[in-house]
Design a protein around this motif. Structure first.
Motif, PDB file in Angstrom:
ATOM      1  N   GLY A   1     -32.618  76.534 -17.956  1.00 36.87           N
ATOM      2  CA  GLY A   1     -33.750  77.339 -17.510  1.00 36.87           C
ATOM      3  C   GLY A   1     -34.766  76.568 -16.698  1.00 36.87           C
ATOM      4  O   GLY A   1     -35.945  76.941 -16.642  1.00 36.87           O
ATOM      5  N   LEU A   2     -34.309  75.493 -16.032  1.00 35.05           N
ATOM      6  CA  LEU A   2     -35.262  74.645 -15.294  1.00 35.05           C
ATOM      7  C   LEU A   2     -35.837  75.336 -14.063  1.00 35.05           C
ATOM      8  O   LEU A   2     -36.867  74.920 -13.541  1.00 35.05           O
ATOM      9  CB  LEU A   2     -34.582  73.337 -14.863  1.00 35.05           C
ATOM     10  CG  LEU A   2     -34.251  72.325 -15.955  1.00 35.05           C
ATOM     11  CD1 LEU A   2     -33.674  71.074 -15.346  1.00 35.05           C
ATOM     12  CD2 LEU A   2     -35.487  71.968 -16.760  1.00 35.05           C
TER      13      LEU A   2
ATOM     14  N   VAL B   1     -24.913  73.329 -12.704  1.00 40.22           N
ATOM     15  CA  VAL B   1     -25.912  74.364 -12.407  1.00 40.22           C
ATOM     16  C   VAL B   1     -26.128  75.247 -13.633  1.00 40.22           C
ATOM     17  O   VAL B   1     -27.267  75.579 -13.993  1.00 40.22           O
ATOM     18  CB  VAL B   1     -25.472  75.212 -11.186  1.00 40.22           C
ATOM     19  CG1 VAL B   1     -26.320  76.469 -11.043  1.00 40.22           C
ATOM     20  CG2 VAL B   1     -25.544  74.384  -9.919  1.00 40.22           C
ATOM     21  N   TYR B   2     -25.032  75.599 -14.318  1.00 37.74           N
ATOM     22  CA  TYR B   2     -25.139  76.458 -15.516  1.00 37.74           C
ATOM     23  C   TYR B   2     -25.962  75.764 -16.600  1.00 37.74           C
ATOM     24  O   TYR B   2     -26.880  76.348 -17.165  1.00 37.74           O
ATOM     25  CB  TYR B   2     -23.736  76.789 -16.045  1.00 37.74           C
ATOM     26  CG  TYR B   2     -23.776  77.591 -17.334  1.00 37.74           C
ATOM     27  CD1 TYR B   2     -23.891  78.977 -17.305  1.00 37.74           C
ATOM     28  CD2 TYR B   2     -23.710  76.956 -18.580  1.00 37.74           C
ATOM     29  CE1 TYR B   2     -23.949  79.706 -18.482  1.00 37.74           C
ATOM     30  CE2 TYR B   2     -23.767  77.678 -19.758  1.00 37.74           C
ATOM     31  CZ  TYR B   2     -23.884  79.052 -19.703  1.00 37.74           C
ATOM     32  OH  TYR B   2     -23.946  79.773 -20.864  1.00 37.74           O
TER      33      TYR B   2
ATOM     34  N   GLY C   1     -28.610  78.230 -18.152  1.00 40.84           N
ATOM     35  CA  GLY C   1     -28.485  78.316 -19.622  1.00 40.84           C
ATOM     36  C   GLY C   1     -29.819  78.299 -20.354  1.00 40.84           C
ATOM     37  O   GLY C   1     -30.899  78.258 -19.747  1.00 40.84           O
ATOM     38  N   ASP C   2     -29.723  78.309 -21.668  1.00 40.74           N
ATOM     39  CA  ASP C   2     -30.927  78.320 -22.507  1.00 40.74           C
ATOM     40  C   ASP C   2     -31.629  76.975 -22.472  1.00 40.74           C
ATOM     41  O   ASP C   2     -30.990  75.923 -22.443  1.00 40.74           O
ATOM     42  CB  ASP C   2     -30.552  78.653 -23.963  1.00 40.74           C
ATOM     43  CG  ASP C   2     -29.957  80.043 -24.075  1.00 40.74           C
ATOM     44  OD1 ASP C   2     -30.356  80.907 -23.280  1.00 40.74           O
ATOM     45  OD2 ASP C   2     -29.082  80.256 -24.941  1.00 40.74           O
TER      46      ASP C   2
ATOM     47  N   GLU D   1     -17.094  79.755 -16.512  1.00 42.62           N
ATOM     48  CA  GLU D   1     -16.400  80.159 -17.749  1.00 42.62           C
ATOM     49  C   GLU D   1     -16.258  78.986 -18.709  1.00 42.62           C
ATOM     50  O   GLU D   1     -16.467  79.121 -19.914  1.00 42.62           O
ATOM     51  CB  GLU D   1     -15.005  80.720 -17.419  1.00 42.62           C
ATOM     52  CG  GLU D   1     -15.010  82.075 -16.745  1.00 42.62           C
ATOM     53  CD  GLU D   1     -15.476  83.182 -17.676  1.00 42.62           C
ATOM     54  OE1 GLU D   1     -15.175  83.121 -18.884  1.00 42.62           O
ATOM     55  OE2 GLU D   1     -16.166  84.096 -17.191  1.00 42.62           O
ATOM     56  N   PHE D   2     -15.919  77.835 -18.142  1.00 38.52           N
ATOM     57  CA  PHE D   2     -15.705  76.643 -18.963  1.00 38.52           C
ATOM     58  C   PHE D   2     -16.991  76.224 -19.665  1.00 38.52           C
ATOM     59  O   PHE D   2     -16.999  75.870 -20.837  1.00 38.52           O
ATOM     60  CB  PHE D   2     -15.187  75.503 -18.080  1.00 38.52           C
ATOM     61  CG  PHE D   2     -14.770  74.291 -18.848  1.00 38.52           C
ATOM     62  CD1 PHE D   2     -13.657  74.325 -19.657  1.00 38.52           C
ATOM     63  CD2 PHE D   2     -15.500  73.116 -18.782  1.00 38.52           C
ATOM     64  CE1 PHE D   2     -13.256  73.209 -20.372  1.00 38.52           C
ATOM     65  CE2 PHE D   2     -15.120  72.001 -19.488  1.00 38.52           C
ATOM     66  CZ  PHE D   2     -13.992  72.047 -20.289  1.00 38.52           C
ATOM     67  N   SER D   3     -18.121  76.288 -18.914  1.00 37.41           N
ATOM     68  CA  SER D   3     -19.388  75.906 -19.539  1.00 37.41           C
ATOM     69  C   SER D   3     -19.835  76.937 -20.561  1.00 37.41           C
ATOM     70  O   SER D   3     -20.455  76.602 -21.564  1.00 37.41           O
ATOM     71  CB  SER D   3     -20.493  75.704 -18.505  1.00 37.41           C
ATOM     72  OG  SER D   3     -20.201  76.288 -17.295  1.00 37.41           O
ATOM     73  N   TYR D   4     -19.493  78.209 -20.328  1.00 36.13           N
ATOM     74  CA  TYR D   4     -19.899  79.276 -21.254  1.00 36.13           C
ATOM     75  C   TYR D   4     -19.162  79.153 -22.589  1.00 36.13           C
ATOM     76  O   TYR D   4     -19.717  79.347 -23.652  1.00 36.13           O
ATOM     77  CB  TYR D   4     -19.632  80.643 -20.615  1.00 36.13           C
ATOM     78  CG  TYR D   4     -20.125  81.802 -21.437  1.00 36.13           C
ATOM     79  CD1 TYR D   4     -21.494  82.057 -21.552  1.00 36.13           C
ATOM     80  CD2 TYR D   4     -19.233  82.640 -22.106  1.00 36.13           C
ATOM     81  CE1 TYR D   4     -21.952  83.114 -22.315  1.00 36.13           C
ATOM     82  CE2 TYR D   4     -19.685  83.701 -22.866  1.00 36.13           C
ATOM     83  CZ  TYR D   4     -21.041  83.940 -22.969  1.00 36.13           C
ATOM     84  OH  TYR D   4     -21.501  84.973 -23.725  1.00 36.13           O
TER      85      TYR D   4
END
Length: 570
Positions: A327-328, A393-394, A399-400, A468-471
């Protein structure tokens, strides 16, 4: 001091860029010979080669280093030894400049060794055990290349001069030149961290971030690629095939490793390794201008990426783990915008600077008549580049937010932002500008539609895979089938750091221990020095006893003699 060197380097960079344009338009190459001194009619000459390639590269090095020095003014604020740090960076840049303008192996070695020694000082700048280990690994790995270069200098004596630029094409088939080119290739592989010398590159992240920005964009790691660009005429078919195989393997290994890494700086370092593999492999196909083009465009976005990473790490209180970020975009919008543009340029998204070189490289490779292995590895590695970029980037932007509640995240560093903005315009427009300069006549590409669209397809697949992989990477399902072992194996670059340190040290040290116990303090000790010493002492004590009691012994022997004589008479 930072401001003075920033302005000086910026002015030099602009003037060198204009000179390179003039040299390119007029098709000029200038070799300047400076007679330093003579010994018994043997002149010691310093030779400088100025052509459009060396001038353009020097202008890029100076421009990036000027931005890095300006960036350091705020990033290294509060450091008691800031002037020493700036002087080390300037020595580093001058060593690189020395290497760029040298058509002579001796002066190349001076620049080459200057890079190695100053890089050691910069890697151990933060004095802790991790930095010392990383610095030693960097220095010792690079020493292999230095020795190879020294051997090539010795073999170059066969030609009566160390000015290799005069002999490359003419003596290509000579055994000595083939051996020299093999040594130079080995030196370039160590400096540009190709397999099996890759482990020092992520370890060198122990250096301050401005140093990483400079090292990974335009100086230390690109020195090997630049040297091979200069030596390309001497490389024969077999050497080029070996270099192609090693380059593609390095590109694949680094791309795969970056998808499993959680350290922000190490992810960007592995992306550098991946791009170096790309430069080496396209150079091995004989496309030296393409390799040089990608080297320059990569220098721009990689320097910017490291600057953004440094800004994020600075705001996070020296935390580098991407799992704490997220969330940066809400807290650091301008830094995140620059970071995303550089990341997209790395992926080769149209029409940023990375696109012009990467897309052209992939299309030229598709035009070549090569085997399926190289083709598949190239496109998989391109997909992996996009995958780890979007994973980054995710974790950092989408992301949170996982950091502590009490934080000071903001775009408050104006000097750091100005230095990043100084590079971001070139990241956006530099690729098209360079392509018009280096390739005034467009390269004709004729491919089937599916092969033409392959680069775009692997980019889209990479985006999907990365997100998808990061999720799912933190989910229980992946952890349940021993996923962590796979993750550790890939993130440590196929156990290469272990092989470079533990395997190189442990067995030799253990052998030394066995030798010490079994030989030095074993049979050798018994039959050798110590036992000899004891025997000499015993003998000398016996001789001393005889000397001190010689009259008694004489009388004793006389009595014994008389007794024997009497016995003989009877």
């Amino acid at each position: 001091m930072c401001l003075i060197y920033f302005l000086l380097f910026l002015c030099c960079s602009i003037s060198l860029f204009l000179m390179s344009l003039m040299f390119m338009l007029m098709d000029l190459s200038v070799i300047i010979e400076m007679n330093l001194f003579s010994i018994n009619s043997s002149p010691v000459v310093m030779i400088v080669l100025l052509d459009w390639m060396s001038l353009l590269f020097m202008s890029f090095v100076l421009y990036i280093s000027s931005m890095v020095i300006y960036y350091s003014k705020e990033y290294m604020y509060g450091d008691l030894n800031l002037n020493r740090f700036i002087m080390l960076v300037i020595m580093f840049v001058f060593s690189m400049m020395f290497l760029i303008i040298s058509p002579n192996l001796i002066s190349i070695l001076l620049g080459w060794d200057g890079l190695g020694l100053v890089s050691y000082c910069l890697v151990i700048y933060y004095q802790n055990i991790k930095s010392y280990n990383a610095g030693m690994l960097t220095a010792l790995t690079n020493r292999i290349g230095d020795v190879a270069l020294l051997l090539s200098i010795a073999w170059m004596l066969n030609y009566g001069s160390w000015n290799f630029i005069f002999y490359l094409e003419f003596m290509k088939m000579d055994f000595s030149m083939q051996l020299i080119s093999l040594m130079v290739m080995l030196a370039a592989m160590t400096k540009s961290a190709q397999i099996p010398f890759s482990s020092w590159l992520p370890a060198a992240m122990a250096a301050p971030t401005p140093v990483s920005s400079l090292v990974h964009s335009s100086t230390l790691v690109t020195a090997g690629v630049y040297l091979l660009i200069r030596f390309n005429l001497a490389l024969n078919y077999n050497l080029m095939m070996i270099l192609l195989f090693i380059g593609t393997l390095t590109m694949f290994m680094a791309g795969l490793g970056a998808n499993f890494e959680f350290d922000l700086k190490k992810i960007i370092a592995l992306s550098t390794l991946s791009q170096l593999g790309l430069m080496m492999s396209i150079l091995a196909l004989g496309e030296i201008y393409l390799s040089f083009f990608h080297l320059l465009s990569h220098a721009l976005f990689k320097a910017t990426l490291f600057m953004c990473a440094g800004c994020i790490i600075h705001s996070f209180g020296n935390c580098q783990d991407i799992r704490y970020m997220g969330g940066l975009i809400k807290f650091m919008p301008l830094t995140c915008c620059i970071f995303n543009i550089s990341n997209l340029s790395l992926c080769g998204i149209p029409f940023l600077s990375g696109f012009y070189s990467k897309d052209l490289i992939l299309e030229v490779l598709s035009m070549n008549y090569l085997n399926m292995f190289i083709y598949i590895i190239y496109f998989i590695s391109t997909g992996l580049t996009v995958s780890y970029s979007f994973r980054l980037v995710y974790y950092s932007m989408i992301g949170d937010f996982n950091f502590i509640s009490l934080n000071c995240l903001s775009d408050h560093g104006m000097i750091m932002l100005k230095s990043m903005l100084g590079l971001i315009f070139l990241v956006i427009m530099g690729g098209s500008m360079l392509s018009w300069m280096i390739f005034p006549t467009p390269i004709f590409i004729c491919l089937p539609f599916i092969m033409k669209m392959m680069a775009l397809l692997v980019t889209i697949f990479g985006i999907i895979l990365g997100l998808e992989f990061s999720y799912f990477s933190l989910s229980y399902k992946l952890k349940s089938f021993n996923f962590m072992n796979f993750s550790f194996f890939f993130s440590t670059m196929w156990n290469m750091p272990v092989m470079s340190t533990f395997c190189m040290n442990y067995y030799f040290t253990n052998l030394g221990k066995l030798y010490y116990l079994k030989i030095d303090q074993g049979w050798s000790e018994y039959y050798g020095s110590q036992n000899l010493f004891n025997n000499l002492i015993k003998t000398s004590k016996f001789m001393q006893l005889l000397m001190f009691n010689n009259i008694k012994i004489f009388f004793m022997l006389m009595i014994l003699y008389l007794m024997v004589m009497i016995m003989m008479l009877f």
